[in-house]
Structure formats: structure tokens, C-alpha cells
Design a protein around this motif. Structure first.
Motif, PDB file in Angstrom:
ATOM      1  N   SER A 159       1.336 -37.872  51.307  1.00 31.03           N
ATOM      2  CA  SER A 159       0.983 -37.965  49.891  1.00 31.03           C
ATOM      3  C   SER A 159       2.195 -38.147  49.003  1.00 31.03           C
ATOM      4  CB  SER A 159       0.228 -36.714  49.437  1.00 31.03           C
ATOM      5  OG  SER A 159      -0.866 -36.489  50.253  1.00 31.03           O
ATOM      6  N   MET A 160       3.332 -37.564  49.403  1.00 29.42           N
ATOM      7  CA  MET A 160       4.484 -37.717  48.515  1.00 29.42           C
ATOM      8  C   MET A 160       5.297 -38.965  48.801  1.00 29.42           C
ATOM      9  SD  MET A 160       6.578 -34.264  49.292  1.00 29.42           S
ATOM     10  CE  MET A 160       7.216 -33.922  50.880  1.00 29.42           C
ATOM     11  N   ILE A 170       5.367 -42.139  46.145  1.00 25.70           N
ATOM     12  CA  ILE A 170       6.020 -41.934  44.850  1.00 25.70           C
ATOM     13  C   ILE A 170       7.496 -41.607  45.024  1.00 25.70           C
ATOM     14  CG2 ILE A 170       5.414 -39.492  44.603  1.00 25.70           C
ATOM     15  CD1 ILE A 170       4.743 -41.090  41.593  1.00 25.70           C
ATOM     16  N   VAL A 171       7.851 -40.915  46.106  1.00 24.64           N
ATOM     17  CA  VAL A 171       9.269 -40.620  46.350  1.00 24.64           C
ATOM     18  C   VAL A 171      10.024 -41.914  46.642  1.00 24.64           C
ATOM     19  CG1 VAL A 171      10.888 -39.517  47.942  1.00 24.64           C
ATOM     20  CG2 VAL A 171       8.941 -38.237  47.090  1.00 24.64           C
ATOM     21  N   PHE A 226      10.456 -43.764  43.457  1.00 23.58           N
ATOM     22  CA  PHE A 226      11.445 -43.083  42.618  1.00 23.58           C
ATOM     23  C   PHE A 226      12.865 -43.368  43.091  1.00 23.58           C
ATOM     24  CE2 PHE A 226      13.935 -39.078  42.025  1.00 23.58           C
ATOM     25  CZ  PHE A 226      14.205 -39.261  40.688  1.00 23.58           C
ATOM     26  N   LEU A 227      13.094 -43.263  44.413  1.00 26.92           N
ATOM     27  CA  LEU A 227      14.447 -43.502  44.918  1.00 26.92           C
ATOM     28  C   LEU A 227      14.868 -44.944  44.664  1.00 26.92           C
ATOM     29  CD1 LEU A 227      14.465 -41.440  48.233  1.00 26.92           C
ATOM     30  CD2 LEU A 227      15.424 -40.840  46.000  1.00 26.92           C
ATOM     31  N   GLN A 240      15.243 -45.200  40.555  1.00 23.85           N
ATOM     32  CA  GLN A 240      15.556 -43.951  39.860  1.00 23.85           C
ATOM     33  C   GLN A 240      16.268 -44.123  38.519  1.00 23.85           C
ATOM     34  OE1 GLN A 240      18.948 -42.796  40.132  1.00 23.85           O
ATOM     35  NE2 GLN A 240      19.708 -43.793  41.966  1.00 23.85           N
ATOM     36  N   ARG A 250      21.799 -35.582  40.332  1.00 23.71           N
ATOM     37  CA  ARG A 250      20.786 -35.766  39.300  1.00 23.71           C
ATOM     38  C   ARG A 250      19.444 -36.128  39.930  1.00 23.71           C
ATOM     39  NH1 ARG A 250      21.429 -40.378  34.887  1.00 23.71           N
ATOM     40  NH2 ARG A 250      21.370 -41.491  36.854  1.00 23.71           N
ATOM     41  N   VAL A 251      19.488 -37.021  40.909  1.00 24.99           N
ATOM     42  CA  VAL A 251      18.255 -37.409  41.590  1.00 24.99           C
ATOM     43  C   VAL A 251      17.642 -36.212  42.325  1.00 24.99           C
ATOM     44  CG1 VAL A 251      17.341 -38.807  43.480  1.00 24.99           C
ATOM     45  CG2 VAL A 251      18.821 -39.848  41.780  1.00 24.99           C
ATOM     46  N   MET A 276      13.951 -34.669  41.447  1.00 28.40           N
ATOM     47  CA  MET A 276      12.924 -35.009  42.432  1.00 28.40           C
ATOM     48  C   MET A 276      11.597 -34.254  42.273  1.00 28.40           C
ATOM     49  SD  MET A 276      12.497 -36.904  45.209  1.00 28.40           S
ATOM     50  CE  MET A 276      13.960 -37.122  46.206  1.00 28.40           C
ATOM     51  N   ILE A 305       8.694 -35.602  39.837  1.00 29.32           N
ATOM     52  CA  ILE A 305       7.832 -36.780  39.979  1.00 29.32           C
ATOM     53  C   ILE A 305       6.604 -36.488  40.837  1.00 29.32           C
ATOM     54  CG2 ILE A 305       9.684 -38.481  39.701  1.00 29.32           C
ATOM     55  CD1 ILE A 305       9.450 -38.739  42.835  1.00 29.32           C
ATOM     56  N   LEU A 306       6.566 -35.307  41.461  1.00 24.70           N
ATOM     57  CA  LEU A 306       5.451 -34.997  42.353  1.00 24.70           C
ATOM     58  C   LEU A 306       4.323 -34.314  41.579  1.00 24.70           C
ATOM     59  CD1 LEU A 306       7.494 -33.679  45.398  1.00 24.70           C
ATOM     60  CD2 LEU A 306       6.506 -35.944  45.093  1.00 24.70           C
ATOM     61  N   LEU A 350       0.346 -31.050  44.517  1.00 23.35           N
ATOM     62  CA  LEU A 350       1.166 -31.198  45.713  1.00 23.35           C
ATOM     63  C   LEU A 350       2.208 -30.079  45.796  1.00 23.35           C
ATOM     64  CD1 LEU A 350       1.250 -33.801  47.651  1.00 23.35           C
ATOM     65  CD2 LEU A 350       3.356 -34.315  46.507  1.00 23.35           C
TER      66      LEU A 350
END
Lengths: 277, 294
Positions: free
Chosen positions: A251-252, A255-256, A259-260, A263, B108-109, B113, B116-117, B121
Motif C-alpha cells: 500500500s505504501m 506513493i513512496v 515521492f522519492l 521529492q 529532509r526527505v 516521509m 505522505i502516507l 496506514l
């Protein structure tokens, strides 16, 4: 800021903050690590390195959640909602910003002041109205609900941006005989690209992760978005951590990954959006 | 020909503003206004007629509904502690990350982190950490902190919520504080240093007043997000044990959609709206006043 030299003090600070970051990410690391373990290994020694790496949890979780379908639903709702919100809001905000008079001030005030209303304060009657309009129980219906809920904040973002765009270009286009639709889509909308990015980033994070509205609107498993599938999975397979952890990681992942990859844009967009909001 | 001109203007208004206004009125404004009406009825959500009961729902909430009042008190304490911790941590990280560290971007990332979840979750992730991870760490380290019965009673449930929420939102506040700190003029800092202001003095006398607008924003964000917490609450503790960690929003949701008391639920929603608006308005006025003084 001061202190451009990299002294031993800076080094100590850097080490300390790196330790903080490791502590910060440790929960995510534990979840990913344990998702590759056999059930007894998870239960007895969850902080240790796996006795054997297995991917069977993922195979079972993929089937149990019907993951491709769930992923499609999330993407469907997020993409279409974004398209609609951007379309409605950019047009309205531009007209409101360019049109003199008290009327547009009142309408703008209406949009902006509605931003303080918590969703939980309108959800009960919203379900009633949504039912009458036959928006409940379908993915397109959910998308339409997002149009109404997302418009005020997005109009607010666009309005602030449009005010900073000089009007000369638009005036000369009108003199050249450009119609209003042509003027907006060919000339104005491309100029709004930075704020469109911000709006899309903020709205996507909200809609992709939203749970409360979808759980009230969608009742059939085949329509579930990622958060709903996750919720129903946990209700059904409580404490089956082997499959559950694999489901969490699945599930993550989308989006992870996004994002990476993006970013810089995402963090910039979110900062811009929140400072204005 | 004023008529024709006005008609064209109105036509463009309708084309450009009309659609957004229509969706907004139907799906935000009307529900908001209907909520006030329903709060004065005994509507159950199913039958067509909502019987008028005047202020009965409100009287009942304040005299007979201990669980509602407790959920408010829980949410208020949760908001205060989370606001304080997340802003301190977010600001601390921001101070560190504006010192030209080598790993600034990676850090920062990392801190950003969790933000964004989905809240849902995060709650499930931390359920695993609290229920399985902490006992294992307790066995390895022997620290009693890890051996508490996490999420098992009212107090570890409360602090569990705080930990996860602060973990989620600190990175968000951090990026706002970073952009504020980067805008602080370095020549002012240089001048202060030459005048002999130490690190702490320049922080409290120069940096904080200069970034007051961002402090307003961050306090506002952490306040309103924590007060509306729902997903995280649902997935982490589900309000338990014995409703001791139930947030207001969860109480409203259960009243309406579990007990099918839409009238009573609407009354709670009205009070929730009034309290959230009052608190945020108070906070923004108070911190804005400090901005003006600069």
C-alpha cells in the motif's frame, strides 16, 4: 544563516541528526523487514534479521486484497478528481480575480471562509444529499463529491496566483480578437502552471490517502481504494501479521516511489500551498 | 446598449464561475446549513420525516453524554501535547538542517516521509511496532519503556497516538520552518553576531520574531489537523480500551453511522465546528498580534 564553515561542531550536529533520522525511519524499516519473514519468525523475534527471506506473504496479500484492482480504483479517483477540480477552480478563480465588483468579492469570500469548515461537520447531511443525487455507491459519484469538496481551497490557491500575473498579455490578446475561452485556455492557463502543480500535488495526496469519505460512499469490495482495502483487510485478518505487513508495504509503495522521484517538487509544492493557506 | 454588455458579462460569469459555484453550493454549503437544521431534530437517517425537537439534542449532550464530553477532553489534551511537541521537533530539525550539513537533502526527505502516507496506514504500521516491535526491543535492550503495555490502557493509548501523530507531522512543519529560516537575512544575523549576541539570544530575539508568520501557519496547521484526527485514531486504537482514546470525530461518526442517530450526531458536529473555529480563530489572532508588533 551563519556558520558556512564545516567545523567539528557541525559534524557532531550532523551525526546527532542522522541518528534522529534513523530512529525516525526505523518503524518503516521494521515493517518492510518483517514482511519478508515467516509468521513464527515475526512473532518471536520481530526486531531481528529474518531467518529466511520469503516472498510468499506478498503473493498471498496480492490475491487477498485484489491489489491490481484496488490500485486502479485509487488512480481512477485521484486522476479524475484532480482533472475536474483543476478545471473548475482555475476557470472560476481567474474570472473572480479579473472581474471587478462586489459580487466577485462576496463569492470569493464564500469559498475562502468555507475552508474552515471541518469535513466531519458536513459529512452527515452530505451523505443525504449525495444519496438524493445518486452519487453514493459508485466511483464516478465519489469523484463528483471531490469536485465540490476540493474546489474552495484550489480556487483560493489559484486566485492568489492570478492576482500576481500581469494583465497586459490578456488585454492585447482581447484586442487581437481572442475569445474568452481561447484567451483562457491558450494564454492564461499555461501561465498558471506553477500553481496548477501545487494544487495537483496537494489534492492528490489528500485524495489518494483519504479514508473517511470513500468509506461512507463505496460499499462494494470491487470499488475499494487502497485505504479501504487496507481497512477491510485488517478487519478480516486481524493479527495475521505476515500477510498484513506485506499488504502495508504494498500500500505504501506507489506513493513512496512517487515521492522519492518527485521529492523536490512535492516538498516545494506543499510548502507553497501551506504558507498561502 | 448597456443591456447587451451586461448580458455578455453575465454569460461569462456563468460559464467560468457557475460550475464551481454549483458544486460548492450543493456539496459543501447546503450540507453545512442542513447540519444546523438536523441538529434540532430527532432524525434517524432512515425515515423520511425528521421530527423537530428544538434544543433537546444539545441539552442531552451536555447533561447525559459523558462519552462525548470525554472524547472532547481527550482530543483537547491530544491537540495541546501534539502541537507543542511537533512544533518543537519540527523547528529543531529545521534549525539543524539550515546549517549546511552534508546530508541535508537525504535528511529532509527522511523526516518528511511519514507525512505522505495515509493516516490509516500509519496507524496500522505503528500497531505492529507497539504490539510486536516494542516487546522485541524490550527483550533486546531491557529498557522498561518498551515493556509497557502499549495501547493496552488509557495512558499508553494516549501517548501512542501522540507519538505517531508527532512522527507524522513534524517533518511537514519542518519544511515550512526551513523555508522561513532560509528567508532570514544573513546580514542581520552577521550584525547580531558582531554585536555580541550569542546563539540563544539571536534565536529568541531575532530569528523567532522574524519568522513569526510561519509560526502562525505551523501552529494553525498542527492545531487543526490534530483536532480533526480520525483515520489514525481508527486504525491505531479504534478508540479503545473502553472508549478512553476516542476522538471527537470518531464519536460523531459512531453516533451518526453506528447508532443511526443522525440528529444527535448533527448536534455534535455543530458543536465540533464551533469549537474548532473558536480555537483556531483565537490562536491566529494571538499569534498574528505578535507579527504586527515586529
Amino acid at each position: 544563516m551563519v556558520g558556512n564553515r564545516y567545523s567539528w561542531k557541525t559534524l557532531l550536529l550532523e551525526l546527532a541528526i542522522v541518528v534522529c533520522a534513523l530512529v525516525f525511519l526505523y518503524p518503516l524499516y521494521l515493517v518492510v523487514l518483517n514482511s519478508f519473514k515467516l509468521f513464527p519468525d515475526i512473532m518471536s523475534r520481530s526486531a531481528n534479521w529474518p531467518e529466511a527471506f520469503i516472498t510468499d506473504n506478498y503473493v498471498r496479500a496480492w490475491k487477498a486484497t485484489n491489489f491490481p484492482n484496488v490500485l486502479f480504483n485509487s488512480a481512477f479517483v485521484t486522476v479524475l478528481s484532480n482533472a475536474g477540480i483543476v478545471l473548475l477552480s482555475s476557470m472560476a478563480a481567474w474570472r473572480l480575480a479579473r472581474r471587478a465588483g462586489r459580487g466577485s468579492q462576496i463569492v470569493l469570500l464564500l469559498f475562502v471562509s468555507s475552508m474552515v469548515i471541518p469535513f466531519q461537520s458536513i459529512m452527515i447531511p452530505l451523505m443525504q444529499i449525495g444519496g438524493k443525487l445518486e452519487l453514493i455507491g459508485s466511483l464516478p459519484g465519489l469523484v463528483v463529491l471531490y469536485f465540490g469538496l476540493g474546489a474552495p481551497f484550489t480556487i483560493f490557491l489559484y486566485h492568489g496566483f492570478v492576482k500576481s500575473v500581469p494583465t497586459e498579455i490578456e488585454e492585447s490578446a482581447i484586442i487581437d480578437g481572442c475569445g474568452m475561452q481561447g484567451l483562457f485556455w491558450k494564454i492564461v492557463f499555461p501561465l498558471l502552471k506553477p500553481i496548477t502543480m501545487t494544487a495537483v500535488i496537494l489534492n492528490s495526496l489528500w485524495i489518494w490517502n483519504d479514508f473517511l469519505l470513500p468509506v461512507m460512499v463505496l460499499h462494494q469490495a470491487k470499488m475499494y481504494t487502497i485505504p479501504l482495502a487496507l481497512y477491510s483487510f485488517f478487519a478480516q485478518y486481524a493479527k495475521q501479521w505476515d500477510m498484513a505487513l506485506a499488504t502495508l508495504v504494498m500500500s505504501m509503495t506507489p506513493i513512496v516511489a512517487l515521492f522519492l522521484g518527485l521529492q523536490r517538487f512535492i516538498i516545494r509544492g506543499i510548502t507553497a500551498g501551506s504558507v498561502k493557506g | 446598449m448597456p443591456g447587451r454588455n451586461t448580458r455578455i458579462k453575465l454569460f461569462h460569469d456563468a460559464v467560468f464561475i457557475g460550475p464551481a459555484l454549483l458544486f460548492f453550493i450543493t456539496l459543501t454549503l447546503l450540507p453545512f446549513l442542513f447540519g444546523f437544521y438536523y441538529s434540532l431534530t430527532s432524525w434517524n437517517g432512515v425515515s423520511g420525516n425528521a421530527e423537530w425537537v428544538g434544543l433537546d439534542n444539545f441539552v442531552r449532550l451536555f447533561t447525559q453524554d459523558d462519552r462525548f464530553l470525554r472524547s472532547f477532553w481527550f482530543t483537547f489534551r491530544f491537540m495541546m501535547i501534539s502541537l507543542l511537541l511537533s512544533n518543537l521537533i519540527g523547528f529543531g530539525f529545521a534549525l539543524a538542517l539550515t546549517r549546511h550539513l552534508k546530508l541535508t537533502n537525504v535528511l529532509r526527505v527522511s523526516f518528511f516521509m511519514p507525512n505522505i502516507l495515509a493516516g490509516l496506514l500509519l496507524g496500522f504500521i505503528w500497531q505492529f511496532i507497539f504490539l510486536r516491535g516494542f516487546p522485541s526491543l524490550g527483550n533486546m535492550t531491557g529498557w522498561s519503556f518498551f515493556k509497557l503495555s502499549w495501547l493496552g490502557d488509557a495512558s499508553t493509548g494516549f501517548w501512542g497516538m501522540v507519538i505517531v501523530f508527532v512522527w507524522q507531522i513534524s517533518g511537514y512543519l519542518m519544511v515550512i520552518y526551513i523555508s522561513a529560516l532560509q528567508n532570514v537575512d544573513s546580514s542581520i544575523m552577521e550584525a547580531a553576531r558582531i554585536d555580541g549576541a550569542g546563539g540563544f539570544r539571536s534565536l529568541t530575539r531575532i530569528i523567532l520574531p522574524l519568522i513569526m508568520p510561519s509560526i502562525t501557519v505551523c501552529l494553525f496547521l498542527s492545531l487543526s489537523i490534530s483536532f480533526k484526527v480520525f483515520d489514525l485514531n481508527l486504525s491505531l486504537t479504534n478508540g479503545g480500551p473502553f472508549h478512553s482514546t476516542e476522538s471527537v470525530t470518531m464519536n460523531i461518526y459512531n453516533e451518526a453511522f453506528q447508532n443511526n442517530r443522525y440528529g444527535l450526531g448533527s448536534a455534535k458536529a455543530v458543536i465540533f465546528f464551533l469549537v474548532v473555529s473558536a480555537i483556531t480563530l483565537l490562536q491566529v489572532t494571538l499569534t498574528k498580534r505578535r507579527e504586527v508588533q515586529m
